[in-house]
Design an enzyme around this catalytic site. Structure first.
Site: not given
Ligand code: BG6
Length: 469
Positions: A367
């Site tokens: 991510e």
């Molecule tokens: C990561 C998670 O920490 O961040 C995701 O694994 C999450 O599930 C992503 O969506 C972004 O965070 P947010 O709170 O902006 O959606």
């Protein structure tokens, strides 16, 4: 970059599928959240009919997966990170037999991915679990959840091992101590020693992870299986050696997990680390042997921001959500997103190097991305040059880590390819995708998909294997 580098996008079932009551699905912990992790969990763990729940519709991937996978193919991705919703397979978690309708849904998704030549990377548990396991046992603090999880994980490994080569047991396991309900189903509001439950829950997740990893290695040796943390490493506040110690301690909130994933045992500092938190870990005989057999094939991490140690310098009992996650101290060298997350591309190169220096096993960046308020123009275009800029800066640092520093990285999946529900705020208007989804936070809109400018940009990055940024 190696020709086999897995460029892709990342999603999670609870944040995109919707269809929360279709296909025999049970109620999950995500289904009861109307304001994301901000409120931790609602009173009485119930659904309030007067409220709107973005999670219940997600981006409607459950119904539109074919269209979405076709768009992903057009963008040229090689790898699609997704998770399986535990509650589609075991609605309450405790059933003896899995729900065939749930399994069949994922068969269709994997078949579609295969048709389009896209490699799936599957997270077994991404920020959700059957609500029943929370109501009955208090979530991961109860040891019996290990068995329920292992049964679920074995079911999907047995069913999909020929369709899915890459697996992650848990999303961001270290965040069980930042967002304990979301990451561990823990009910700790008002408790005196919250950390006892958090780290007991973490121990149970580590044991469950190791059991599943060992099972996968034994039964399906060709599969690659890893585990994941949120890779938020820290800076020291000043060159004062005392601050360097604070930094070390802060980073151990992450290494505590990755050390176990990679080395198969708790690190040397685990006892003092837990003692300081007044945690007394309840281990069972044989747990250490289980951990030893659960070493990962790769280490997965998400990267969004860095922090300055310590997270909470004044021991303030009432941190805001952002302070709890991002820390209280501000870094004057860095800018922030519209949601206050610091933007630190060089920190990304640092994280890649720190993890690789420490472990020397392949890393997977599962991510990285920018949450922003995008605007759908009259001509149905979305000019997200700020997202292109963010991703360009980060991928540039990724390339330096690989090409200059010699870090072994298997792939990079940007969060989230297509707009979906935010984990921390439950907004769909906190958008991360290259594909815009026409829904707002109250469910208005057509749900139709539109390509943002970053769609064509990312397509070119992938086509040129990162050469053209
Ligand atoms: C990561 C998670 O920490 O961040 C995701 O694994 C999450 O599930 C992503 O969506 C972004 O965070 P947010 O709170 O902006 O959606």
């Amino acid at each position: 970059m190696k020709s086999t580098f897995l460029w892709g996008v990342a999603t999670a079932a609870n944040q995109c599928e919707g269809a929360w009551q279709e296909g025999g699905k049970g109620i999950s912990t995500a289904d009861i959240l109307y304001d994301g992790t901000a409120g931790e969990y609602p009173e009485n763990l119930k659904i309030y009919p007067e409220r709107y729940y973005t999670y219940h519709t997600g981006n409607d991937f459950y119904h539109r997966y074919k269209e979405d996978i076709a768009l992903m193919k057009e963008m040229g991705i090689k790898c699609f990170r997704m998770s399986i919703a535990w509650t589609r397979i075991y609605p309450k978690g405790i059933e003896d037999k899995p729900n065939e309708e749930g399994l069949a849904f994922y068969d269709r998704v994997f078949d579609e991915l295969k048709k389009q030549g896209i490699e799936p990377l599957v997270t077994i548990s991404h920020y959700e679990m059957p609500l029943y396991l929370v109501q009955a046992y208090g979530g991961w603090k109860h040891r019996c959840v290990i068995d329920h999880y292992v049964k679920y994980a074995k079911t999907i490994l047995d069913r999909f091992h020929e369709k899915v080569n890459y697996w992650i047991t848990f999303n961001e396991m270290n965040f069980i101590s930042t967002i304990p309900f979301c990451a561990g189903g823990l009910l700790i509001r008002g408790k005196d020693n919250k950390e006892q439950d958090m780290f007991q829950g973490a121990h149970h997740q580590l044991v469950a992870h190791a059991l599943v990893t060992a099972y996968s290695h034994g039964s399906y040796p060709d599969l690659k299986i890893g585990c994941m943390v949120c890779g938020t490493l820290a800076y020291a506040q000043t060159p004062n050696p005392q601050d360097a110690l604070e930094q070390l301690e802060c980073d151990r909130e992450t290494y505590y997990y990755t050390d176990v994933f990679v080395r198969g045992r708790y690190p040397n500092y685990a006892d003092s680390f837990l003692k300081k938190k007044q945690v007394v870990l309840q281990k069972q005989e044989g747990d250490d042997e289980i951990l030893a057999k659960g070493k990962v094939d790769f280490l997965a991490f998400s990267y969004y921001f860095t922090r300055i140690a310590p997270i909470n310098p004044d021991n303030d009992p009432d941190l805001t959500d952002n302070e709890r996650m991002l820390g209280k101290l501000e870094n004057p060298y860095l800018q922030r997103t519209q949601w206050g997350w610091v933007i630190d591309p060089v920190g990304f190169r640092l994280a890649l190097n720190k993890f690789y220096d420490r472990y020397q096993i392949p890393l997977f960046v599962t991510e990285n991305g920018l949450g922003a308020r995008d605007v759908l123009c009259e001509d149905k275009r979305i000019h997200d040059d700020y997202r292109i800029d963010y991703l360009r800066q980060h991928i540039r640092e990724l390339k330096k880590a690989v090409e200059i520093d010699g870090v072994d990285v298997m792939g990079y999946t940007s969060w989230s390819g297509i707009d979906l529900v935010s984990a921390t705020t439950a907004q769909i208007t906190k958008r991360y995708g290259h594909i815009y989804v026409d829904y707002d936070d109250q469910g208005n809109g057509t749900g139709n998909r539109f390509k943002k400018d970053s769609f064509a940009w990312y397509k070119r990055v992938i086509e040129t294997n990162g050469e053209q940024l």
